[in-house]
Design an enzyme around this catalytic site. Structure first.
Site, mmCIF file in Angstrom:
data_model
loop_
_atom_site.group_PDB
_atom_site.id
_atom_site.type_symbol
_atom_site.label_atom_id
_atom_site.label_comp_id
_atom_site.label_asym_id
_atom_site.label_seq_id
_atom_site.Cartn_x
_atom_site.Cartn_y
_atom_site.Cartn_z
ATOM 1 N N LYS A 41 0.773 -1.140 0.350
ATOM 2 C CA LYS A 41 0.338 -0.108 -0.090
ATOM 3 C C LYS A 41 0.573 1.214 -0.135
ATOM 4 O O LYS A 41 0.292 2.475 -0.897
ATOM 5 C CB LYS A 41 -0.771 -0.076 1.971
ATOM 6 C CG LYS A 41 -1.534 -1.536 1.306
ATOM 7 C CD LYS A 41 -1.915 -1.411 3.188
ATOM 8 C CE LYS A 41 -2.773 -2.384 2.914
ATOM 9 N NZ LYS A 41 -3.228 -2.554 4.320
ATOM 10 N N ASP A 101 14.961 -0.503 0.610
ATOM 11 C CA ASP A 101 15.858 -0.960 1.879
ATOM 12 C C ASP A 101 16.834 -1.990 1.274
ATOM 13 O O ASP A 101 17.449 -1.604 1.062
ATOM 14 C CB ASP A 101 14.691 -1.147 2.738
ATOM 15 C CG ASP A 101 15.770 -1.542 4.479
ATOM 16 O OD1 ASP A 101 16.484 -0.788 4.211
ATOM 17 O OD2 ASP A 101 15.105 -2.162 5.142
HETATM 18 P P1 5GP Z 1 13.115 -4.140 0.477
HETATM 19 O O1 5GP Z 1 12.910 -5.378 -0.274
HETATM 20 O O2 5GP Z 1 13.732 -3.010 0.018
HETATM 21 O O3 5GP Z 1 13.675 -4.356 2.036
HETATM 22 O O4 5GP Z 1 11.781 -3.185 1.272
HETATM 23 C C1 5GP Z 1 10.770 -2.424 0.851
HETATM 24 C C2 5GP Z 1 9.449 -2.163 1.246
HETATM 25 O O5 5GP Z 1 9.684 -2.227 2.881
HETATM 26 C C3 5GP Z 1 9.203 -1.084 1.413
HETATM 27 O O6 5GP Z 1 8.224 -1.035 0.140
HETATM 28 C C4 5GP Z 1 8.142 -0.501 2.620
HETATM 29 O O7 5GP Z 1 7.123 -1.231 2.747
HETATM 30 C C5 5GP Z 1 9.162 -1.777 3.936
HETATM 31 N N1 5GP Z 1 10.082 -0.731 4.288
HETATM 32 C C6 5GP Z 1 11.510 0.009 4.227
HETATM 33 N N2 5GP Z 1 11.736 0.443 4.746
HETATM 34 C C7 5GP Z 1 10.798 1.403 5.375
HETATM 35 C C8 5GP Z 1 10.555 2.069 6.241
HETATM 36 O O8 5GP Z 1 11.749 2.637 7.089
HETATM 37 N N3 5GP Z 1 9.371 2.416 6.713
HETATM 38 C C9 5GP Z 1 8.184 1.515 6.580
HETATM 39 N N4 5GP Z 1 6.918 2.381 7.408
HETATM 40 N N5 5GP Z 1 8.627 0.751 5.715
HETATM 41 C C10 5GP Z 1 9.922 0.512 5.515
#
Ligand code: 5GP
Length: 179
Positions: A41, A101
């Site tokens: 979302k 991230d």
């Molecule tokens: P990745 O697979 O790149 O680690 O994950 C990305 C997802 O993790 C993002 O779409 C988000 O939903 C969540 N995410 C990563 N960092 C943050 C953060 O600092 N705050 C929040 N609320 N969600 C995060």
């Protein structure tokens, strides 16, 4: 708001940068139409504001994914809980994300979407957190590079709340400690 420890990006900063991104994307896709894929979302606010600045024709589609959790997260295995409604074959696809991230979610999605034979496939993320990256992701459009902190607001949630807040902030530590 009491939960706010520090505002990282103000509403004005976010909107100004989104306008610039919209202009860049519009220039790059001139004469084509774009299929914007929003990852739900978190990408919703960004999708709406960004697409107001796009001059090419735009089609929307949506995907939802959930991670299998800690044990499998390192392998980047995610589950698609809501798939696209339309075929993307032969289309110019732009993934619209809130934040990258570790990169594991997008790494999986890129492979999955590539296999559906789009004409092109690019990523636009509002926020990039490079400090925590586990796999390299080719990101064409980045709004802001952000520090390795837990961020909330403008699509990003804290326990599913605060996605509607128009700025991005770090929450006070006591909000975690009171869990
Ligand atoms: P990745 O697979 O790149 O680690 O994950 C990305 C997802 O993790 C993002 O779409 C988000 O939903 C969540 N995410 C990563 N960092 C943050 C953060 O600092 N705050 C929040 N609320 N969600 C995060």
């Amino acid at each position: 708001m009491d939960i706010v420890e520090r505002i990282i990006l103000s509403e004005e900063q976010i909107q100004e940068r989104i306008k610039e991104l919209g202009q860049d994307i519009s220039r790059d896709y001139e004469g084509k139409s774009i299929t914007l894929i929003c990852i739900l979302k978190g990408g919703l606010m960004f999708l709406c504001d960004l697409s107001k600045h796009l001059t090419p024709l735009v089609e929307y589609d949506f995907m939802s994914v959930s991670s299998y959790g800690d044990a499998t997260e390192s392998s980047g295995v995610v589950r698609i809980t809501k798939d696209l409604e339309e075929s993307i074959e032969g289309k110019h696809v732009l993934i619209v994300e809130d934040i990258i991230d570790t990169g594991l979610t997008l790494n999986y999605l890129l492979k999955n979407l590539h296999s559906r034979n789009p004409a092109s496939l690019e990523i636009c993320t509002l926020l990039n957190k490079p400090a925590n990256r586990k796999v390299e992701i080719p990101v064409k459009y980045v709004g802001f590079e952000v520090p390795n902190a837990f961020l909330v607001g403008y699509g990003l949630d804290f326990k599913q709340l605060y996605r509607n807040i128009p700025y991005i902030f770090t929450p006070k530590p006591e909000y975690y400690e009171n869990d």
